[in-house]
Scaffold this active site. Structure first.
Site, PDB file in Angstrom:
ATOM      1  N   HIS A   1       0.897  -1.038   0.035  1.00  0.00           N
ATOM      2  CA  HIS A   1       0.002  -0.075   0.010  1.00  0.00           C
ATOM      3  C   HIS A   1       0.839   1.317   0.136  1.00  0.00           C
ATOM      4  CE1 HIS A   1       0.969   0.450   4.284  1.00  0.00           C
ATOM      5  NE2 HIS A   1       0.316  -1.023   4.504  1.00  0.00           N
TER       6      HIS A   1
ATOM      7  N   HIS B   1       3.793   1.494   2.596  1.00  0.00           N
ATOM      8  CA  HIS B   1       5.096   0.856   2.061  1.00  0.00           C
ATOM      9  C   HIS B   1       5.933   1.546   1.071  1.00  0.00           C
ATOM     10  CE1 HIS B   1       2.673  -2.974   2.971  1.00  0.00           C
ATOM     11  NE2 HIS B   1       3.433  -2.778   4.075  1.00  0.00           N
TER      12      HIS B   1
ATOM     13  N   CYS C   1      -1.464 -10.001  19.403  1.00  0.00           N
ATOM     14  CA  CYS C   1      -2.014  -9.697  18.350  1.00  0.00           C
ATOM     15  C   CYS C   1      -1.211  -9.950  17.160  1.00  0.00           C
ATOM     16  CB  CYS C   1      -2.306  -8.131  18.189  1.00  0.00           C
ATOM     17  SG  CYS C   1      -2.840  -7.473  16.570  1.00  0.00           S
TER      18      CYS C   1
ATOM     19  N   CYS D   1       0.291  -7.284  14.324  1.00  0.00           N
ATOM     20  CA  CYS D   1       1.656  -6.760  14.628  1.00  0.00           C
ATOM     21  C   CYS D   1       2.436  -7.648  15.330  1.00  0.00           C
ATOM     22  CB  CYS D   1       1.581  -5.435  15.186  1.00  0.00           C
ATOM     23  SG  CYS D   1       0.604  -5.524  16.750  1.00  0.00           S
TER      24      CYS D   1
ATOM     25  N   CYS E   1      -6.312  -5.061  20.242  1.00  0.00           N
ATOM     26  CA  CYS E   1      -4.897  -4.645  20.083  1.00  0.00           C
ATOM     27  C   CYS E   1      -5.118  -3.026  19.935  1.00  0.00           C
ATOM     28  CB  CYS E   1      -4.222  -5.178  18.739  1.00  0.00           C
ATOM     29  SG  CYS E   1      -2.760  -4.188  18.013  1.00  0.00           S
TER      30      CYS E   1
ATOM     31  N   HIS F   1      -3.993  -2.105  16.179  1.00  0.00           N
ATOM     32  CA  HIS F   1      -4.952  -2.519  15.004  1.00  0.00           C
ATOM     33  C   HIS F   1      -6.413  -2.575  15.498  1.00  0.00           C
ATOM     34  CE1 HIS F   1      -0.857  -3.581  13.668  1.00  0.00           C
ATOM     35  NE2 HIS F   1      -1.478  -3.393  12.364  1.00  0.00           N
TER      36      HIS F   1
ATOM     37  N   LYS G   1      -7.069   6.964   9.337  1.00  0.00           N
ATOM     38  CA  LYS G   1      -6.151   5.674   8.723  1.00  0.00           C
ATOM     39  C   LYS G   1      -6.594   5.022   7.830  1.00  0.00           C
ATOM     40  CE  LYS G   1      -4.355   2.067  11.353  1.00  0.00           C
ATOM     41  NZ  LYS G   1      -4.176   1.425  12.738  1.00  0.00           N
TER      42      LYS G   1
ATOM     43  N   LYS H   1      -8.898  -1.261   4.803  1.00  0.00           N
ATOM     44  CA  LYS H   1      -9.298  -2.311   3.798  1.00  0.00           C
ATOM     45  C   LYS H   1     -10.850  -1.995   3.641  1.00  0.00           C
ATOM     46  CE  LYS H   1      -5.396  -5.411   3.206  1.00  0.00           C
ATOM     47  NZ  LYS H   1      -4.745  -6.485   3.558  1.00  0.00           N
TER      48      LYS H   1
END
Ligand code: MSP
Length: 497
Positions: free
Chosen positions: A20, A23, A128, A131, A145, A148, A299, A302
Site C-alpha cells: 500500500h 510501504h 495480536c 503486528c 490491540c 490494530h 487511517k 481495507k
C-alpha cells in the site's frame, strides 16, 4: 582512500497483502536519502525486503489455500514490482526466508542462549497477530490491540524467554547519551519514558506457529517473528558472526533504520537489547516517519475501501509525480494525507507549470536563438545568489527532506522569474547569450539536486541538456560547457484537469 560508507535500511514488509501507499512512502524516503548520500560521494548500501514468517503470514496463506512458502513466493513479486515502479535504488532485497538470513538469525539466537540470557518458561498472555506483538491486559483497548483494534488472542504455551528486563538500564543509558539514536527528538523522549517503566522479559519462541525459523536448540519451537525479522539488518550485510568474512560487513552499524512510528518500540527496546546481548554494535539512528492517511486524515482501511494502491498511481501518473508529492507534502517525521486532488494540484502547479515549463522554455529558446548550441557566457550573478546550496545541504543533513525539496523548487521559481523579467527573446548579442547560458547552467544544477527526489525527471533533463549525471561537487555555476548541443525532448509533466 576508501570512501565513507553509509548504510540505510527500511522496515521489511509483511507480504500478507499487496503493498500500500505506506510501504511506498517509506521506500521513497529511504531511496531519497540513499541517493543523496551517493551524490555526496559515499559508498551506500541500501537494504529493503520482506518479513515472511510468523502467524500473520501463516494465517494469510491458509486463507488463500496455499502453503506458506508458495504464498510468500507469489506475494513477494508485488513488493519487488513496487520497488521497480518507484525506481528504488536498493542494493539488496532481503527475504527472511533467504538461507543466509536463516543462518544468522539462528546464530544470534544460539549465541544469546549460550550466554545464559535465554531460558525456557511458559508464556500466558495476549497476542495480536496483525503486528505480531505481545500485550498485557492493561495495554488492550476493550480486549483489542491498541494499534490494530482487532481482538487479541489468549496464548498459553511453553516458550523461550529472552532476559530483556536485564537491559532496562543499559538501553536507557544508550538512549539518553546518544541524541541521534532516535529521531525525531520527540520520539526519543517517548521511548525514554516508556523504557523508564522497565523492560519485561520477552517471549522469543512459539511452540504453535510452525511457519518460522526453527529455534536452533529445540526444533519444536520457531523463533518469534520479530526476533528473526529485526536480525535482517545484520544478516543483510553479513555482519554476524563477528568474525564474518563477508566484505559488506563493514557497513554495520547501520547509519539509519527508517521505519514507521508504530514499530519504534520494536526497533529500540527490543532491537537494542538483542544487539547488546549478542555483542553487536547498535545502529546510529532509528528514524520514525509518520503515517500516510486518507484525504480527511483517517487511517487507511481495507474494509472502508480507502487503501491506495501505489502501483496504480504510478501507472496513472508517473513514479516521479508520486515521489514528488510524498516527499514535498509530508513533513518528514510527521503524518500526512494522501489524495489524488492534492497530488494533481502539485503536479499542475509545481511540476508542469514550474519545472516542466522552465525546461521547455530554456531548450526551445536555445534551439530558436542558437540552433541548439549553448553559447559561451557566464551565469548571471544575481541568479546564482538565488540558489541556497548550503541551506539545502544542511536541510538534507538534518533529514528535512520536505524543506530541502521546497528550497530546490524555490530556485526553479527564481529561474522562471528570471525568464519573465529578462524576456530573453527580446535580447540581443552578449545579453541574450548570458540569459540563455544562465538558464541552461542552472538547469544542469537543478537536475543534480533533484536526482534523489525525482530521478527519472533528472535523467530526462540531463538528456535534453546533453549533460552527464553529476555529483554534488558539480553543483557549481559555470560548469556547463559552451558548445553543448541541447535537444528538446518529450513534455516532462502533462497537466491533469
Ligand atoms: N514486518 C514488520 C516490520 C519488521 S522490520 C524488522 C511490519 N511490516 S508492515 O508491512 O506492517 O509495515 C512495513 C512498514 O510500513 C512499517 O515501517 C510501517 O510503519 C510502515 N507503514 C505501514 N502503514 C503505513 C502508513 N499508512 N503510512 C506510512 N507508513 C506505514 O511492520
Amino acid at each position: 582512500m576508501s570512501k565513507d560508507k553509509f548504510y540505510i535500511t527500511t522496515a521489511i514488509d509483511y507480504p500478507s497483502g499487496k503493498p500500500h501507499i505506506g510501504h511506498a512512502y517509506e521506500k521513497v524516503c529511504a531511496d531519497c536519502i540513499a541517493r543523496w548520500n551517493r551524490l555526496l560521494g559515499k559508498e551506500v548500501f541500501f537494504l529493503t525486503g520482506t518479513d515472511e514468517h510468523g502467524s500473520k503470514i501463516q494465517k494469510s496463506a491458509k486463507k488463500a489455500g496455499k502453503e506458506p512458502k508458495q504464498y510468500v513466493d507469489e506475494m513477494v513479486v508485488f513488493f519487488k514490482e513496487l520497488c521497480e515502479k518507484l525506481n528504488i535504488s536498493h542494493n539488496r532485497f532481503i527475504r527472511t526466508t533467504d538461507e543466509d538470513h536463516v543462518k544468522v538469525s539462528q546464530g544470534i539466537f544460539k549465541k544469546i542462549h549460550d550466554s545464559g540470557e535465554i531460558y525456557l518458561g511458559k508464556y500466558s498472555g495476549w497476542y495480536c497477530s496483525e503486528c505480531e506483538t505481545f500485550y498485557t491486559e492493561k495495554d488492550l483497548k476493550e480486549g483489542c490491540c491498541p494499534t490494530h483494534e482487532k481482538k487479541a488472542e489468549w496464548i498459553s504455551e511453553e516458550s523461550y524467554f529472552f532476559k530483556m528486563s536485564a537491559y532496562t538500564e543499559k538501553v536507557l543509558d544508550y538512549l539518553e547519551k546518544n541524541s541521534n539514536s532516535v529521531l525525531p527528538a520527540g520520539k526519543r523522549k517517548e521511548i525514554v519514558n516508556r523504557v523508564k517503566g522497565g523492560l519485561n522479559d520477552l517471549s522469543v519462541s512459539r511452540a504453535n506457529v510452525p511457519w518460522g525459523i526453527p529455534v536452533p536448540i529445540n526444533d519444536k519451537h520457531t523463533q518469534y517473528v520479530w526476533m528473526n525479522a529485526l536480525i535482517n539488518y545484520v544478516s543483510g550485510v553479513g555482519a554476524f558472526p563477528l568474525d564474518s568474512k563477508n566484505e559488506l560487513k563493514d557497513f554495520w552499524p547501520a547509519d539509519i533504520h527508517l521505519i514507521g512510528k508504530d514499530i519504534l518500540w520494536h526497533h529500540t527496546a527490543i532491537w537494542f537489547s538483542i544487539l547488546m546481548a549478542a555483542g553487536i554494535e547498535l545502529p546510529k539512528t532509528v528514524f520514525a516517519h509518520g503515517f500516510i492517511n486518507t484525504a480527511s486524515g483517517e487511517k487507511m482501511s481495507k474494509s472502508k475501501g480507502t487503501v491506495v494502491d501505489p502501483v496504480e498511481i504510478c501507472d496513472k501518473y508517473s513514479a516521479d509525480v508520486l515521489r514528488y508529492f510524498l516527499l514535498r507534502e509530508v513533513p518528514f517525521g510527521q503524518d500526512g494525507n494522501f489524495s489524488e486532488e492534492a497530488m494533481t494540484e502539485r503536479l499542475n502547479n509545481e511540476l508542469a507549470n514550474g519545472l516542466g515549463n522552465l525546461v521547455n522554455r530554456t531548450i526551445v529558446l536555445i534551439e530558436k536563438s542558437f540552433e541548439g548550441v549553448v553559447p559561451d557566457s557566464k551565469t548571471d550573478s544575481d541568479l546564482q545568489k538565488k540558489l541556497k546550496l548550503g541551506k539545502i545541504k544542511k536541510l538534507m543533513e538534518g533529514l528535512e527532506l520536505h524543506h530541502a525539496l521546497a528550497e530546490i523548487f524555490a530556485f526553479v521559481a527564481a529561474c522562471n522569474q528570471f525568464v519573465n523579467e529578462k524576456e530573453p527573446w527580446k535580447l540581443e548579442g552578449k545579453e541574450k547569450e548570458q540569459a540563455l547560458y544562465s538558464l541552461a547552467d542552472s538547469l544542469r544544477i537543478i537536475a543534480i539536486l533533484l536526482q534523489p527526489f525525482i530521478p527519472e525527471t533528472s535523467e530526462k533533463i540531463n538528456a535534453q541538456l546533453n549533460a552527464e549525471p553529476g555529483s554534488l561537487a558539480d553543483c557549481e555555476f559555470n560548469r556547463l560547457k559552451a558548445g553543448t548541443k541541447v535537444k528538446k525532448g518529450e513534455v516532462l509533466f502533462k497537466k491533469v484537469a
